[in-house]
Design an enzyme around this catalytic site. Structure first.
Site, PDB file in Angstrom:
ATOM      1  N   HIS A 172       8.854  -3.165  -6.989  1.00 46.25           N
ATOM      2  CA  HIS A 172       8.265  -2.797  -8.300  1.00 46.25           C
ATOM      3  C   HIS A 172       9.318  -2.192  -9.224  1.00 46.25           C
ATOM      4  O   HIS A 172       9.017  -1.287 -10.008  1.00 46.25           O
ATOM      5  CB  HIS A 172       7.130  -1.778  -8.158  1.00 46.25           C
ATOM      6  CG  HIS A 172       5.984  -2.211  -7.291  1.00 46.25           C
ATOM      7  ND1 HIS A 172       4.933  -2.951  -7.772  1.00 46.25           N
ATOM      8  CD2 HIS A 172       5.719  -2.006  -5.973  1.00 46.25           C
ATOM      9  CE1 HIS A 172       4.057  -3.164  -6.790  1.00 46.25           C
ATOM     10  NE2 HIS A 172       4.511  -2.602  -5.683  1.00 46.25           N
ATOM     11  N   GLU A 208       8.966  -6.621 -10.525  1.00 48.60           N
ATOM     12  CA  GLU A 208       7.716  -7.289 -10.157  1.00 48.60           C
ATOM     13  C   GLU A 208       7.829  -8.790 -10.423  1.00 48.60           C
ATOM     14  O   GLU A 208       8.413  -9.212 -11.415  1.00 48.60           O
ATOM     15  CB  GLU A 208       6.548  -6.677 -10.920  1.00 48.60           C
ATOM     16  CG  GLU A 208       6.283  -5.253 -10.458  1.00 48.60           C
ATOM     17  CD  GLU A 208       4.960  -4.663 -10.931  1.00 48.60           C
ATOM     18  OE1 GLU A 208       4.372  -5.187 -11.894  1.00 48.60           O
ATOM     19  OE2 GLU A 208       4.522  -3.673 -10.324  1.00 48.60           O
ATOM     20  N   SER A 261       5.892  -5.388  -1.300  1.00 47.78           N
ATOM     21  CA  SER A 261       5.839  -3.971  -1.678  1.00 47.78           C
ATOM     22  C   SER A 261       6.217  -3.097  -0.473  1.00 47.78           C
ATOM     23  O   SER A 261       7.335  -3.206   0.025  1.00 47.78           O
ATOM     24  CB  SER A 261       4.454  -3.668  -2.261  1.00 47.78           C
ATOM     25  OG  SER A 261       4.458  -2.432  -2.921  1.00 47.78           O
ATOM     26  N   ALA A 262       5.314  -2.268   0.030  1.00 49.56           N
ATOM     27  CA  ALA A 262       5.635  -1.434   1.192  1.00 49.56           C
ATOM     28  C   ALA A 262       6.161  -2.263   2.361  1.00 49.56           C
ATOM     29  O   ALA A 262       7.049  -1.827   3.100  1.00 49.56           O
ATOM     30  CB  ALA A 262       4.399  -0.641   1.617  1.00 49.56           C
ATOM     31  N   GLY A 292       0.870  -1.174   0.000  1.00 53.26           N
ATOM     32  CA  GLY A 292       0.000   0.000   0.000  1.00 53.26           C
ATOM     33  C   GLY A 292       0.903   1.219   0.000  1.00 53.26           C
ATOM     34  O   GLY A 292       1.859   1.266  -0.763  1.00 53.26           O
TER      35      GLY A 292
END
Lengths: 240, 240
Positions: free
Chosen positions: A157, A192, A120-121, A88
């Site tokens: 990413h 990714e 991700s985060a 997020g």
């Protein structure tokens, strides 16, 4: 330490966590209960986030429970079998990790062997700081310093591609600027679909695309699975 | 107050500042000396940045001098005819504005009528904070709070487009998440090639693409030149 640091939750055109669900299953081994930290979510409800993760991982008999269901988040981490920190907005995630005062307990538990999964985060905050996030700084955390489970910077990413006919720096330009101003810190760019895994002091890198390593004074390195795993094991970015 | 807030320095496929050089010339009026603040530059030398701006604006008889040539940056702003704050990394720019302690003197001079020109990061810092920058947080400024010459958030290089077959949030998703967590603040998304201008208490918006306005609890608004100018004048985002 046991770390599974995923670039992303969702590969283009596939359902949530599908590309990495078996890797998560394998990484967890016998542990089947996963405490989810969904603090990076801004526009998705925490309960919905929990449901999405449960839908993706339930098939393996993995049981997800989100930290927002506990009265005492610190106690929840203290008692967790394994931790998953979801994606997020990285600034929001870090803000709430500080607000809930979870740094020490996460570091202690991870250092004691509790599996840590981030995507991700959630991978971003495992590094020294969030200075190589791609996210918009929509809220200001007390500091950019993050969990420091590894002595490197994650760029999730990672891509060499840009928006067609649009200006603004490419990802690599941004990371080279980071390296210019932060000469001691190594950036690991995870395309990714890729992830880093640390188990029993051994690193491995999995990904169809190469790991990108950006450091001041060095040419940018693009490492395939074998080269990347070797590099990670030589550099030992974790605290043994 | 006199403000010229440009989305970007360089339109795709055209030389540096070319698309906005006449607008800068016109905005400056009789003033022909421009103090350049190039602090957002990371990989480009300040002298080179000065040269690039001089090359673009020299044809109008505009003389650029970069602040790094002065022993006392604060004194340089105090004596400047007009100010241009250039693009690059917004976090770096804000860090150095704090480090050189230029907030008060810039605010005073702009409030006294000194023309302020910003592009990209330089427009970003004219707003309340840098929470809607697109840049990577490669360094940590003491705060996200910026000059606050206007009571709005700027998002330069606004675009609806994304990297093909890549995940991560679109620009609009990011700004909607900003609005969710910052319910009082209005975001002005400036597509490349567009700018805001404030002179004699009158705002205008110029751009082939529409201005994008994002606010909590409101539908996203896409305003053409006339509609955008009307909106800006109704809302009066400057401190009169």
């Amino acid at each position: 330490m046991r770390l599974l640091l995923l670039s992303n939750s969702t590969n283009y055109g596939t359902p949530y966590l599908e590309h990495c669900a078996s890797a998560i299953d394998e990484f967890l081994g016998k542990q089947r209960e996963l405490l989810l930290i969904p603090y990076a979510a801004v526009s998705v409800d925490y309960g919905k986030y929990e449901e999405m993760a449960q839908n993706a991982l339930g098939v393996f008999g993995i049981k997800i429970r989100s930290i927002h269901r506990y009265d005492d988040p610190k106690e929840a981490v203290r008692n967790a079998e394994a931790l998953a920190v979801a994606g997020g907005n990285t600034f929001r995630l870090l803000q709430l990790l500080y607000f809930e005062d979870l740094f020490d307990v996460i570091r202690e538990r991870v250092s004691d062997g509790m599996p840590y999964i981030g995507w991700s985060a959630g991978s971003n905050v495992s590094g020294i700081s969030i200075r190589t996030t791609n996210d918009m700084p929509i809220v200001q955390p007390p500091s950019f310093i993050s969990l420091g489970l590894i002595r490197a910077q994650i760029n999730p990413h990672y891509t060499d591609r840009v928006i067609p006919e649009h200006n603004g720096e490419s990802r690599l330009q941004r990371l080279l600027e980071f390296a210019e101003l932060n000469r001691e810190d190594c950036v690991l760019g995870l395309p990714e679909g890729s992830w880093l895994c640390l188990e029993s002091d051994t690193w491995c890198y999995k990904g169809n695309e190469k790991l990108v390593v950006v450091e001041y004074g060095q040419s940018v390195r693009y490492l395939n699975q074998e080269e990347a795993s070797k590099f990670l094991n030589e550099r030992k970015f974790h605290n043994p």
